[in-house]
Design a protein around this motif. Structure first.
Motif, PDB file in Angstrom:
ATOM      1  N   PHE A  37       0.606  -1.293  -0.087  1.00 27.41           N
ATOM      2  CA  PHE A  37      -0.026   0.027   0.068  1.00 27.41           C
ATOM      3  C   PHE A  37       0.978   1.344  -0.007  1.00 27.41           C
ATOM      4  CE2 PHE A  37       0.684  -1.556   4.453  1.00 27.41           C
ATOM      5  CZ  PHE A  37       1.327  -0.480   4.971  1.00 27.41           C
ATOM      6  N   ASN A  38       1.808   1.185   0.454  1.00 22.06           N
ATOM      7  CA  ASN A  38       2.917   2.417   0.611  1.00 22.06           C
ATOM      8  C   ASN A  38       3.583   2.414  -0.729  1.00 22.06           C
ATOM      9  OD1 ASN A  38       4.162  -0.158   1.149  1.00 22.06           O
ATOM     10  ND2 ASN A  38       6.037   0.902   1.530  1.00 22.06           N
ATOM     11  N   ASN A  39       3.745   1.657  -1.705  1.00 23.72           N
ATOM     12  CA  ASN A  39       4.384   1.736  -2.981  1.00 23.72           C
ATOM     13  C   ASN A  39       3.470   1.240  -4.242  1.00 23.72           C
ATOM     14  OD1 ASN A  39       6.565   2.346  -4.452  1.00 23.72           O
ATOM     15  ND2 ASN A  39       7.373   0.455  -4.223  1.00 23.72           N
ATOM     16  N   LYS A  40       2.070   1.987  -4.250  1.00 23.52           N
ATOM     17  CA  LYS A  40       1.364   1.066  -5.418  1.00 23.52           C
ATOM     18  C   LYS A  40       1.814   1.262  -6.485  1.00 23.52           C
ATOM     19  CE  LYS A  40      -2.778   1.758  -2.605  1.00 23.52           C
ATOM     20  NZ  LYS A  40      -4.115   2.428  -2.495  1.00 23.52           N
ATOM     21  N   SER A  41       2.353   2.483  -6.952  1.00 19.25           N
ATOM     22  CA  SER A  41       2.806   2.752  -8.255  1.00 19.25           C
ATOM     23  C   SER A  41       4.235   2.151  -8.545  1.00 19.25           C
ATOM     24  CB  SER A  41       2.750   4.106  -8.660  1.00 19.25           C
ATOM     25  OG  SER A  41       3.495   4.833  -7.911  1.00 19.25           O
ATOM     26  N   GLY A  42       4.866   1.673  -7.832  1.00 19.48           N
ATOM     27  CA  GLY A  42       6.198   1.077  -7.881  1.00 19.48           C
ATOM     28  C   GLY A  42       6.416  -0.212  -8.119  1.00 19.48           C
ATOM     29  N   TYR A  43       7.709  -0.634  -8.352  1.00 19.56           N
ATOM     30  CA  TYR A  43       7.953  -2.144  -8.377  1.00 19.56           C
ATOM     31  C   TYR A  43       8.135  -2.886  -6.807  1.00 19.56           C
ATOM     32  CZ  TYR A  43      10.874  -6.082  -9.344  1.00 19.56           C
ATOM     33  OH  TYR A  43      11.460  -7.371  -9.643  1.00 19.56           O
ATOM     34  N   ASN A  44       7.383  -3.867  -6.955  1.00 18.62           N
ATOM     35  CA  ASN A  44       7.304  -4.495  -5.660  1.00 18.62           C
ATOM     36  C   ASN A  44       7.248  -6.038  -5.980  1.00 18.62           C
ATOM     37  OD1 ASN A  44       6.214  -2.498  -3.683  1.00 18.62           O
ATOM     38  ND2 ASN A  44       4.610  -2.154  -5.478  1.00 18.62           N
TER      39      ASN A  44
END
Length: 83
Positions: A37-44
Motif C-alpha cells: 500500500f505504501n508503494n502502489k505505483s512502484g516495483y514490488n
C-alpha cells in the motif's frame, strides 16, 4: 550517425496476502490485503517468507533517481522496515 538509448524501467506491481479455503471441489480466496500500500505505483516483487517474516524487493523513484531496497513486513502491525 544517430544513436538511440533505451532505458529499461521496472514494471509497476503489487503484492497481496489472502486467506484461502480448499474444499476439494472449490478453491476460495478471502480477506485480501494489499501489502504494498505504501508503494502502489512502484516495483514490488520477489516476496519470500523467511523465519515467519515477509520480505519484498521494492523500487521507488524520486527526483529522477531509483532506489531499490529489501523491505521486511510485519503483517499484523502493518509496519515495514528497510533491511
Amino acid at each position: 550517425m544517430f544513436s538511440l538509448a533505451v532505458i529499461g524501467q521496472l514494471p509497476s506491481s503489487n503484492v497481496y496476502l489472502f486467506d484461502y479455503e480448499d474444499s476439494g471441489e472449490k478453491f476460495n480466496l478471502f480477506n485480501t490485503k494489499l501489502l504494498t500500500f505504501n508503494n502502489k505505483s512502484g516495483y514490488n516483487n520477489q516476496p519470500a517468507f523467511i523465519n515467519g517474516q515477509l520480505y519484498i524487493t521494492q523500487s521507488t523513484s524520486s527526483f529522477g533517481k531509483t532506489q531499490t531496497d529489501i523491505v521486511a513486513f510485519n503483517i499484523k502491525k502493518r509496519l515495514k522496515t528497510r533491511v
